[in-house]
Motif scaffolding. Structure first.
Motif, PDB file in Angstrom:
ATOM      1  N   LYS A 279       0.766  -1.122   0.022  1.00  0.00           N
ATOM      2  CA  LYS A 279       0.166   0.078  -0.020  1.00  0.00           C
ATOM      3  C   LYS A 279       0.738   1.197   0.065  1.00  0.00           C
ATOM      4  CE  LYS A 279      -3.497   2.062   2.472  1.00  0.00           C
ATOM      5  NZ  LYS A 279      -4.819   2.380   3.813  1.00  0.00           N
ATOM      6  N   ALA A 280       1.968   1.263   0.797  1.00  0.00           N
ATOM      7  CA  ALA A 280       2.907   2.302   0.777  1.00  0.00           C
ATOM      8  C   ALA A 280       3.579   2.611  -0.549  1.00  0.00           C
ATOM      9  CB  ALA A 280       3.782   2.149   1.979  1.00  0.00           C
ATOM     10  N   LEU A 281       3.966   1.530  -0.965  1.00  0.00           N
ATOM     11  CA  LEU A 281       4.697   1.760  -2.500  1.00  0.00           C
ATOM     12  C   LEU A 281       3.570   2.370  -3.337  1.00  0.00           C
ATOM     13  CD1 LEU A 281       7.258  -1.356  -2.217  1.00  0.00           C
ATOM     14  CD2 LEU A 281       7.956   0.933  -2.660  1.00  0.00           C
ATOM     15  N   SER A 282       2.528   1.675  -3.478  1.00  0.00           N
ATOM     16  CA  SER A 282       1.654   2.079  -4.543  1.00  0.00           C
ATOM     17  C   SER A 282       1.276   3.271  -4.232  1.00  0.00           C
ATOM     18  CB  SER A 282       0.426   1.067  -4.388  1.00  0.00           C
ATOM     19  OG  SER A 282       0.706  -0.330  -4.456  1.00  0.00           O
ATOM     20  N   THR A 283       1.058   3.720  -3.240  1.00  0.00           N
ATOM     21  CA  THR A 283       0.763   5.281  -2.875  1.00  0.00           C
ATOM     22  C   THR A 283       1.564   6.332  -3.301  1.00  0.00           C
ATOM     23  OG1 THR A 283      -0.778   4.630  -0.825  1.00  0.00           O
ATOM     24  CG2 THR A 283      -0.159   6.856  -1.074  1.00  0.00           C
ATOM     25  N   LEU A 284       2.956   5.769  -3.034  1.00  0.00           N
ATOM     26  CA  LEU A 284       4.062   6.824  -3.322  1.00  0.00           C
ATOM     27  C   LEU A 284       4.303   6.762  -4.934  1.00  0.00           C
ATOM     28  CD1 LEU A 284       6.460   6.210  -0.490  1.00  0.00           C
ATOM     29  CD2 LEU A 284       4.909   8.281  -0.737  1.00  0.00           C
ATOM     30  N   LEU A 285       4.161   5.563  -5.642  1.00  0.00           N
ATOM     31  CA  LEU A 285       4.639   5.725  -6.698  1.00  0.00           C
ATOM     32  C   LEU A 285       3.446   5.833  -7.752  1.00  0.00           C
ATOM     33  CD1 LEU A 285       7.092   2.461  -6.518  1.00  0.00           C
ATOM     34  CD2 LEU A 285       7.459   4.897  -7.092  1.00  0.00           C
ATOM     35  N   ARG A 286       2.157   5.687  -7.091  1.00  0.00           N
ATOM     36  CA  ARG A 286       1.091   6.117  -7.861  1.00  0.00           C
ATOM     37  C   ARG A 286       0.431   5.078  -8.863  1.00  0.00           C
ATOM     38  NH1 ARG A 286       1.667  12.781  -8.758  1.00  0.00           N
ATOM     39  NH2 ARG A 286       1.994  13.334  -6.354  1.00  0.00           N
ATOM     40  N   GLN A 287       0.901   3.716  -8.559  1.00  0.00           N
ATOM     41  CA  GLN A 287       0.505   2.828  -9.512  1.00  0.00           C
ATOM     42  C   GLN A 287       0.581   1.648  -8.386  1.00  0.00           C
ATOM     43  OE1 GLN A 287       2.786   2.664 -12.994  1.00  0.00           O
ATOM     44  NE2 GLN A 287       2.938   0.326 -13.120  1.00  0.00           N
ATOM     45  N   LYS A 288      -0.185   0.531  -8.788  1.00  0.00           N
ATOM     46  CA  LYS A 288      -0.588  -0.723  -7.973  1.00  0.00           C
ATOM     47  C   LYS A 288       0.978  -1.305  -8.102  1.00  0.00           C
ATOM     48  CE  LYS A 288      -2.808  -4.959  -7.454  1.00  0.00           C
ATOM     49  NZ  LYS A 288      -2.900  -4.809  -5.993  1.00  0.00           N
ATOM     50  N   VAL A 289       1.686  -1.838  -6.894  1.00  0.00           N
ATOM     51  CA  VAL A 289       2.911  -2.460  -6.785  1.00  0.00           C
ATOM     52  C   VAL A 289       2.632  -3.652  -6.210  1.00  0.00           C
ATOM     53  CG1 VAL A 289       5.077  -2.446  -5.988  1.00  0.00           C
ATOM     54  CG2 VAL A 289       4.342  -0.278  -7.029  1.00  0.00           C
ATOM     55  N   GLU A 290       3.065  -4.965  -6.578  1.00  0.00           N
ATOM     56  CA  GLU A 290       3.161  -6.130  -5.840  1.00  0.00           C
ATOM     57  C   GLU A 290       4.304  -6.534  -5.377  1.00  0.00           C
ATOM     58  OE1 GLU A 290       0.942  -8.945  -8.366  1.00  0.00           O
ATOM     59  OE2 GLU A 290      -0.928  -8.038  -8.005  1.00  0.00           O
ATOM     60  N   VAL A 291       4.808  -6.693  -4.143  1.00  0.00           N
ATOM     61  CA  VAL A 291       6.154  -7.336  -3.613  1.00  0.00           C
ATOM     62  C   VAL A 291       6.088  -8.770  -3.303  1.00  0.00           C
ATOM     63  CG1 VAL A 291       6.552  -4.977  -2.704  1.00  0.00           C
ATOM     64  CG2 VAL A 291       5.408  -6.669  -1.214  1.00  0.00           C
ATOM     65  N   VAL A 292       7.383  -9.414  -3.690  1.00  0.00           N
ATOM     66  CA  VAL A 292       7.461 -10.855  -3.381  1.00  0.00           C
ATOM     67  C   VAL A 292       8.636 -11.087  -2.183  1.00  0.00           C
ATOM     68  CG1 VAL A 292       8.326 -12.840  -4.455  1.00  0.00           C
ATOM     69  CG2 VAL A 292       6.822 -11.379  -5.828  1.00  0.00           C
TER      70      VAL A 292
ATOM     71  N   HIS B 164      11.145  -8.313  -3.612  1.00  0.00           N
ATOM     72  CA  HIS B 164      11.263  -7.506  -4.681  1.00  0.00           C
ATOM     73  C   HIS B 164      10.127  -7.043  -5.660  1.00  0.00           C
ATOM     74  CE1 HIS B 164      10.669 -11.558  -6.947  1.00  0.00           C
ATOM     75  NE2 HIS B 164       9.942 -10.471  -7.532  1.00  0.00           N
ATOM     76  N   PHE B 165      10.226  -6.024  -6.236  1.00  0.00           N
ATOM     77  CA  PHE B 165       9.173  -5.610  -6.984  1.00  0.00           C
ATOM     78  C   PHE B 165       9.331  -5.058  -8.484  1.00  0.00           C
ATOM     79  CE2 PHE B 165      10.537  -1.902  -4.547  1.00  0.00           C
ATOM     80  CZ  PHE B 165      10.448  -0.844  -5.458  1.00  0.00           C
ATOM     81  N   ASP B 166       8.545  -5.046  -9.308  1.00  0.00           N
ATOM     82  CA  ASP B 166       8.923  -4.496 -10.506  1.00  0.00           C
ATOM     83  C   ASP B 166       8.283  -3.311 -10.834  1.00  0.00           C
ATOM     84  OD1 ASP B 166      10.481  -6.913 -11.255  1.00  0.00           O
ATOM     85  OD2 ASP B 166       8.767  -7.743 -11.960  1.00  0.00           O
ATOM     86  N   PHE B 167       8.907  -2.252 -11.382  1.00  0.00           N
ATOM     87  CA  PHE B 167       8.335  -0.867 -11.883  1.00  0.00           C
ATOM     88  C   PHE B 167       9.353  -0.413 -12.729  1.00  0.00           C
ATOM     89  CE2 PHE B 167       7.051   3.348 -10.917  1.00  0.00           C
ATOM     90  CZ  PHE B 167       6.055   3.364 -10.673  1.00  0.00           C
ATOM     91  N   ASN B 168       8.803   0.904 -13.193  1.00  0.00           N
ATOM     92  CA  ASN B 168       9.583   1.452 -14.215  1.00  0.00           C
ATOM     93  C   ASN B 168      10.590   2.197 -13.672  1.00  0.00           C
ATOM     94  OD1 ASN B 168       7.576   1.203 -16.149  1.00  0.00           O
ATOM     95  ND2 ASN B 168       6.415   2.829 -15.520  1.00  0.00           N
ATOM     96  N   GLU B 169      11.612   2.944 -14.237  1.00  0.00           N
ATOM     97  CA  GLU B 169      12.737   3.434 -13.832  1.00  0.00           C
ATOM     98  C   GLU B 169      12.611   4.470 -12.708  1.00  0.00           C
ATOM     99  OE1 GLU B 169      16.775   4.656 -13.256  1.00  0.00           O
ATOM    100  OE2 GLU B 169      15.849   3.255 -14.790  1.00  0.00           O
ATOM    101  N   ILE B 170      13.106   4.236 -11.552  1.00  0.00           N
ATOM    102  CA  ILE B 170      12.794   5.214 -10.454  1.00  0.00           C
ATOM    103  C   ILE B 170      14.304   5.996 -10.287  1.00  0.00           C
ATOM    104  CG2 ILE B 170      12.422   5.382  -8.096  1.00  0.00           C
ATOM    105  CD1 ILE B 170      10.937   2.763  -8.077  1.00  0.00           C
ATOM    106  N   GLU B 171      14.248   7.080 -10.546  1.00  0.00           N
ATOM    107  CA  GLU B 171      15.558   7.789 -10.547  1.00  0.00           C
ATOM    108  C   GLU B 171      16.328   8.113  -9.240  1.00  0.00           C
ATOM    109  OE1 GLU B 171      14.873  11.552 -12.336  1.00  0.00           O
ATOM    110  OE2 GLU B 171      14.463  11.113 -14.246  1.00  0.00           O
ATOM    111  N   ASP B 172      15.622   8.209  -8.063  1.00  0.00           N
ATOM    112  CA  ASP B 172      16.336   8.757  -6.781  1.00  0.00           C
ATOM    113  C   ASP B 172      15.837   7.479  -5.931  1.00  0.00           C
ATOM    114  OD1 ASP B 172      17.405   9.622  -4.381  1.00  0.00           O
ATOM    115  OD2 ASP B 172      17.036  11.768  -4.770  1.00  0.00           O
ATOM    116  N   LEU B 173      16.396   6.688  -5.719  1.00  0.00           N
ATOM    117  CA  LEU B 173      15.882   5.596  -4.632  1.00  0.00           C
ATOM    118  C   LEU B 173      16.286   5.831  -3.243  1.00  0.00           C
ATOM    119  CD1 LEU B 173      17.539   2.331  -6.624  1.00  0.00           C
ATOM    120  CD2 LEU B 173      14.905   3.138  -6.678  1.00  0.00           C
ATOM    121  N   GLU B 174      17.137   6.658  -3.097  1.00  0.00           N
ATOM    122  CA  GLU B 174      17.402   7.103  -1.588  1.00  0.00           C
ATOM    123  C   GLU B 174      16.273   8.094  -1.348  1.00  0.00           C
ATOM    124  OE1 GLU B 174      20.964   9.049  -0.682  1.00  0.00           O
ATOM    125  OE2 GLU B 174      22.321   7.348  -1.668  1.00  0.00           O
ATOM    126  N   GLU B 175      15.645   8.835  -2.144  1.00  0.00           N
ATOM    127  CA  GLU B 175      14.350   9.696  -1.878  1.00  0.00           C
ATOM    128  C   GLU B 175      13.318   9.015  -1.806  1.00  0.00           C
ATOM    129  OE1 GLU B 175      12.015  13.103  -1.366  1.00  0.00           O
ATOM    130  OE2 GLU B 175      14.060  12.840  -1.386  1.00  0.00           O
TER     131      GLU B 175
END
Length: 250
Positions: free
Chosen positions: A32-45, A62-73
């Motif tokens: 839920k946190a990842l999906s909210t911040l990335l504004r797209q449904k995210v599933e984690v394994v 792990h999760f699959d998503f498009n390019e995330i520029e700033d992982l520390e952010e």
């Protein structure tokens, strides 16, 4: 693109790691946190399951998503968004073939026992008031390494295809004001560590001799082993991956 996420959690409020209907889980909160911040449904394994009330000092998913520029952010924003009992340590890009569960080849758990009343361990360790024979408990623990079929320590009616586990380390130690049992294997069965600890505590209080471990394991019968100790004392502390998968880190 595939991402690995390293995190930890205190499991008191959760019905384990894996999503389930009508019960709050760590996976649900993280997704839920990842999906909210990335504004797209995210599933984690996840790297594996932990049962209701069990804690994790080190967990991976792990999760699959498009390019995330700033992982520390993203890590910073996740920790601000997540409840206090879940913390993210890092997120890194990995090869698409890397799998958080199937590529993990070793897992380590600790179980904490305390023997003098301590309010700080009320939700994080198991209280045993009777004297314990640590030498006998370690003698019994060492015998686990001579076996591979641990059906007697598995929760009944599970859907596993095999009860074979490669236990590589099992030992009790005194650490400050608690006793800590550490066990390492390639995989664990549901409820296995808690059942092992309950059996070893039976040895510690003199209910059985250390060598009776052989008979219990040979029986393949859950009712022959000791009772399962409470989940609150159990911690997943290490998940080990082959070094080469991190060489492919992007």
């Amino acid at each position: 693109m595939r991402y690995f996420i390293q995190f930890s959690y205190f499991g008191k409020a959760y019905h384990g790691w894996q999503n389930q209907p009508n019960a709050l889980t760590v996976q649900e909160v993280l997704e839920k946190a990842l999906s909210t911040l990335l504004r797209q449904k995210v599933e984690v394994v996840g790297a594996g399951r932990t049962d209701t009330g069990v804690h994790a000092k080190e967990m991976f998913a792990h999760f699959d998503f498009n390019e995330i520029e700033d992982l520390e952010e993203l890590v910073y924003r996740l920790n601000a968004f997540l409840p206090e009992d879940i913390a993210v340590q890092q997120i890194c890009r990995m090869s698409q073939e890397v799998h958080a569960r199937f590529d993990a080849h070793e897992r380590t758990y600790e179980y904490w026992v305390f023997q003098k009343k301590n309010p700080f361990y009320a939700d994080s360790a198991h209280f045993v008031k009777y004297p314990l024979d640590l030498k006998a408990m370690n003698q019994a623990a060492s015998l686990l390494l001579e076996h591979s079929d641990f059906e007697c320590f598995s929760k009944s009616n599970t859907d596993v295809k095999t009860y074979i586990c490669d236990v590589r380390h099992a030992k009790w130690e005194e650490k400050e004001d608690r006793l800590v049992f550490t066990i390492t294997a390639d995989r664990f069965l549901r409820n296995m560590v808690r059942a092992v600890v309950g059996t070893l505590l039976d040895v510690g209080v003199g209910k059985m001799a250390p060598e009776e471990i052989h008979t219990i394991i040979a029986s393949k019968n859950r009712s022959e082993a000791g009772v399962s100790v409470p989940a609150k004392g159990l911690y997943l502390t290490k998940v080990l991956y082959p070094n080469e998968i991190f060489d492919e880190q992007k």
